[in-house]
Structure formats: C-alpha cells, structure tokens
Design a protein around this motif. Structure first.
Motif, short mmCIF file in Angstrom:
data_model
loop_
_atom_site.label_atom_id
_atom_site.label_comp_id
_atom_site.label_asym_id
_atom_site.label_seq_id
_atom_site.Cartn_x
_atom_site.Cartn_y
_atom_site.Cartn_z
N THR A 169 9.69 -9.50 2.74
CA THR A 169 8.30 -9.11 2.53
C THR A 169 7.34 -9.91 3.41
OG1 THR A 169 7.97 -10.65 0.67
CG2 THR A 169 8.74 -8.43 0.14
N SER A 170 7.87 -10.87 4.17
CA SER A 170 7.00 -11.63 5.09
C SER A 170 6.32 -10.70 6.09
CB SER A 170 7.82 -12.69 5.83
OG SER A 170 8.87 -12.10 6.57
N ALA A 171 7.02 -9.62 6.50
CA ALA A 171 6.40 -8.66 7.42
C ALA A 171 5.22 -7.97 6.76
CB ALA A 171 7.44 -7.63 7.87
N ILE A 172 5.33 -7.72 5.46
CA ILE A 172 4.25 -7.07 4.71
C ILE A 172 3.06 -8.01 4.58
CG2 ILE A 172 3.65 -6.03 2.50
CD1 ILE A 172 6.70 -5.41 2.21
N TRP A 173 3.35 -9.27 4.23
CA TRP A 173 2.27 -10.27 4.14
C TRP A 173 1.60 -10.47 5.49
CZ3 TRP A 173 0.57 -11.03 -0.40
CH2 TRP A 173 1.41 -11.16 -1.52
N ALA A 174 2.39 -10.38 6.58
CA ALA A 174 1.81 -10.57 7.92
C ALA A 174 0.77 -9.50 8.22
CB ALA A 174 2.92 -10.54 8.97
N VAL A 175 1.01 -8.28 7.78
CA VAL A 175 0.03 -7.21 7.97
C VAL A 175 -1.26 -7.54 7.23
CG1 VAL A 175 -0.48 -4.79 7.48
CG2 VAL A 175 1.76 -5.42 8.37
N ILE A 176 -1.12 -7.98 5.98
CA ILE A 176 -2.31 -8.31 5.17
C ILE A 176 -3.07 -9.48 5.78
CG2 ILE A 176 -3.07 -9.10 2.89
CD1 ILE A 176 -0.63 -7.63 1.73
N LEU A 177 -2.35 -10.52 6.22
CA LEU A 177 -3.00 -11.69 6.82
C LEU A 177 -3.67 -11.32 8.14
CD1 LEU A 177 -0.39 -14.49 6.07
CD2 LEU A 177 -2.70 -14.29 5.14
N SER A 178 -3.03 -10.44 8.91
CA SER A 178 -3.64 -10.01 10.18
C SER A 178 -4.98 -9.33 9.93
CB SER A 178 -2.70 -9.06 10.92
OG SER A 178 -1.52 -9.72 11.30
N ALA A 179 -5.05 -8.57 8.85
CA ALA A 179 -6.30 -7.90 8.52
C ALA A 179 -7.36 -8.90 8.03
CB ALA A 179 -6.06 -6.84 7.45
N GLN A 180 -6.94 -9.88 7.23
CA GLN A 180 -7.88 -10.80 6.61
C GLN A 180 -8.29 -11.95 7.54
OE1 GLN A 180 -9.32 -10.30 3.56
NE2 GLN A 180 -8.26 -8.34 3.65
N LEU A 181 -7.32 -12.53 8.26
CA LEU A 181 -7.60 -13.71 9.07
C LEU A 181 -7.94 -13.38 10.52
CD1 LEU A 181 -4.82 -16.17 7.79
CD2 LEU A 181 -7.19 -15.91 6.99
N LEU A 182 -7.22 -12.39 11.08
CA LEU A 182 -7.43 -12.04 12.49
C LEU A 182 -8.36 -10.84 12.66
CD1 LEU A 182 -3.74 -12.42 13.75
CD2 LEU A 182 -5.55 -14.15 13.68
N HIS A 183 -8.79 -10.27 11.52
CA HIS A 183 -9.68 -9.10 11.54
C HIS A 183 -9.10 -7.97 12.39
CE1 HIS A 183 -12.56 -11.65 9.53
NE2 HIS A 183 -12.47 -12.54 10.50
N GLU A 184 -7.77 -7.84 12.33
CA GLU A 184 -7.09 -6.78 13.07
C GLU A 184 -7.22 -5.47 12.32
OE1 GLU A 184 -2.54 -5.71 14.51
OE2 GLU A 184 -3.12 -7.80 14.18
N ARG A 185 -7.45 -4.40 13.05
CA ARG A 185 -7.56 -3.09 12.42
C ARG A 185 -6.17 -2.58 12.05
NH1 ARG A 185 -7.15 2.19 13.83
NH2 ARG A 185 -8.48 3.67 12.71
N ILE A 186 -5.97 -2.31 10.77
CA ILE A 186 -4.67 -1.86 10.27
C ILE A 186 -4.76 -0.36 9.96
CG2 ILE A 186 -2.86 -2.21 8.57
CD1 ILE A 186 -3.42 -4.65 10.33
N GLY A 187 -3.87 0.41 10.57
CA GLY A 187 -3.90 1.86 10.39
C GLY A 187 -3.10 2.33 9.17
N VAL A 188 -3.03 3.64 9.04
CA VAL A 188 -2.38 4.25 7.89
C VAL A 188 -0.91 3.90 7.81
CG1 VAL A 188 -1.75 6.46 6.85
CG2 VAL A 188 -4.03 6.16 7.85
N TRP A 189 -0.22 3.87 8.95
CA TRP A 189 1.22 3.62 8.96
C TRP A 189 1.55 2.26 8.35
CZ3 TRP A 189 4.90 7.05 9.59
CH2 TRP A 189 4.65 8.22 10.33
N ARG A 190 0.84 1.23 8.78
CA ARG A 190 1.16 -0.12 8.29
C ARG A 190 0.73 -0.32 6.84
NH1 ARG A 190 -0.63 -4.17 12.99
NH2 ARG A 190 -2.23 -2.58 13.35
N TRP A 191 -0.40 0.28 6.44
CA TRP A 191 -0.78 0.17 5.03
C TRP A 191 0.22 0.91 4.15
CZ3 TRP A 191 -3.20 -3.72 3.71
CH2 TRP A 191 -4.36 -4.18 4.33
N ALA A 192 0.74 2.03 4.65
CA ALA A 192 1.78 2.76 3.91
C ALA A 192 3.04 1.90 3.77
CB ALA A 192 2.11 4.07 4.62
N ALA A 193 3.36 1.15 4.84
CA ALA A 193 4.53 0.26 4.79
C ALA A 193 4.32 -0.85 3.77
CB ALA A 193 4.78 -0.33 6.18
#
Length: 302
Positions: free
Chosen positions: A109-133
């Motif tokens: 699940t580290s890959a899942i947390w990485a998506v969330i942290l990228s959105a929160q800390l790096l302000h990276e835009r996360i699309g539908v595919w990664r949120w679905a993951a």
C-alpha cells in the motif's frame, strides 16, 4: 559529484530486482525468527544497520572513491534517517505481529500512500486512474483485515499500514536527495545517522545471546545489506518504472517462506484481497509510466 554509470539492460535489471525481492523476503524471515527468539526490536535494528557503515567505507576506500560519501546535504540526510528509522521500526514490527504474506501485502500500500502524499505535499494533480487505484487498494486492505471479525490483529494491520505510509514518505525524501546524491551515499548516511540513536538505546535492551541468536542477527545483517546492493544494482541497468513490477514477486516469496519456515498459509480473505492491493499498485505504476512518457514527448516537442 560523479553519477554512477548506467547500462540499459532491462532483462538484467528485472532479474536483479527479482533477486532483491527474494533476498529481502528472506531478511524478513530472519527478523521474525530473531524477535521470536527474544531479541528486542531495537537491538535487531542496531545489528541490521551497523555493518553497512564499515562495509561501504571499505568499499569506497578500496576503489579510491571516499569522496563519493561526502555531502553538503547532511541535514536532509539526517531527516531521511529519522524518517527511515521510524519506518524500519514499523516495518519490522509488522513482521513480528503478522504472518509474512499479510505483512508483505500491506507493505504494497506504500504506492497508494505515495499518490495521496504527492497530492498533499507536492500538490501534484491526481487523475481518475490513480484515485481509482487508491480506492481499489484500500478495498483490498478491508477484505484482508476484516475489521472486527478477521484473523488479522488490528494492531498488526495498523502498524503495517503505518510502515507503508512511512515508505511512501521516505520515497519522496529519496527522490529529492537523488537529484544530487549517489544512491550508495544515501544508503551510507541513512545507516550512519540511524545507528547513533540505536547505539544509545542498546545498553538498555541488550541481553546475552546464544549462538543461534547471533547467527540469526548475522543472517539478518547479511541479507539486508545484500538486498540494498541488489536494489541499487537493478537501477544501474533499468529505470524504476520498468523494474518495480518485480517487487510484487515478494508476495510469492513471503507466502512460500511463511509456509516452509512457519507452517502458515494465508486464509481465503488474503487470497481475495491481495490481488486488489497488487492490482492497485500495478495500476499506479502503469499510470506513472504513461505520465512520464507524456512529459518526455512534451519536452521533445518544445
């Protein structure tokens, strides 16, 4: 600082990364055995980290490259070491609390947390595919953990998820350090900084050991260091996006080793939930690969 020479040999990279997954799974067997034998988690971590420092010093001294270990970013290395030490406590703690297969699955699940942290800390835009993951992955966690009625202790699940979160946070720190630092420089300073608080705590937890316990600690240190070298070597022959898929083979190794060493096979809930977690990680890896290709094409077109 000179960057390590890289060779594009993707098949070799995949094979080495596969070996790294096996070696690190064996390391976790030693973690479980050594803590079951009565050695404290703090001391286990100390003997895991200590050999890295002299071995890397000797390695670079023999090659006349001690300057490679020099760094102007010691504060960043110190922060990464403290985060990494906390992550290792949680990771090793999860192995002591859970069967190997379940601990390994939660680790994905580290890959899942990485998506969330990228959105929160790096302000990276996360699309539908990664949120679905992300949703798919956490659905898998719920299937495995069965909160309130499953075979998995909730404390163990919480510790394992915390370990995965720390791994994701560490990956962001390493991504930043890797822009200026040699990979083995990052490994060296992690061990050098983290061994200090462990050494301070050691007199309060150390007890006399049997030959069996010393052999377990030696195996833990050996396989841990070998795993780090193999992870680094794989990246000399291939890109992260292409080799990371081999990490999921550790679930196979963990299942086989758990059956062989501890006579434990995962229950049906793990067989149902693990593919969801692994599928989420693969979906994120695939999407990251697609986005990197898009960025590369955009840069070429400029």
């Amino acid at each position: 600082m000179a960057e390590p020479i890289r060779y594009h040999r993707p098949q070799m990279a995949l094979l080495i990364r596969l070996g790294a997954a096996l070696v690190l799974s064996i390391m976790l067997v030693f973690v479980k055995l050594v803590t079951q034998s009565g050695v404290s988690l703090t001391e286990t971590l100390f003997w895991r980290q200590l050999p890295t420092v002299p071995i890397l010093l000797a390695w670079f001294a023999a090659r006349g490259q001690l300057s490679t270990l020099g760094s102007t970013r010691l504060k960043a290395h110190g922060g990464r070491a403290m985060t990494g030490l906390m992550g290792m406590f949680l990771n090793f703690g999860a192995v002591t609390l859970l069967p190997l297969a379940e601990a390994t699955t939660f680790n994905f699940t580290s890959a899942i947390w990485a998506v969330i942290l990228s959105a929160q800390l790096l302000h990276e835009r996360i699309g539908v595919w990664r949120w679905a993951a992300v949703l798919l992955g956490f659905a898998g966690v719920l299937v495995i953990a069965q909160p309130g009625g499953g075979h998995i202790p909730l404390l163990g699940a919480a510790v394992a998820l915390g370990a995965a979160f720390m791994i994701a946070l560490i990956s962001i720190q390493i991504r930043d350090l890797a822009q200026t630092e040699h990979p083995l420089t990052i490994v060296f300073w992690f061990a050098a900084f983290s061994v200090v608080p462990l050494a301070i705590a050691l007199p309060f937890v150390i007890v006399p050991h049997t030959l069996y316990q010393w052999s377990l600690l030696g195996g833990l240190a050996l396989f841990g260091l070998l795993g780090q070298f193999l992870l680094t070597a794989a990246l000399r022959f291939g890109a992260v996006a292409s080799v990371i898929v081999m990490d999921y083979s550790s679930l196979i190794w963990a299942t086989l080793l758990g059956w062989w060493v501890f006579d434990l096979l995962p229950p049906h809930t793990t067989w149902l939930g693990a593919p969801l977690v692994v599928g989420a990680g693969l979906l994120i890896a695939w999407r990251e690969h697609c986005l990197s290709l898009q960025k590369a094409r955009a840069m070429v077109g400029e």
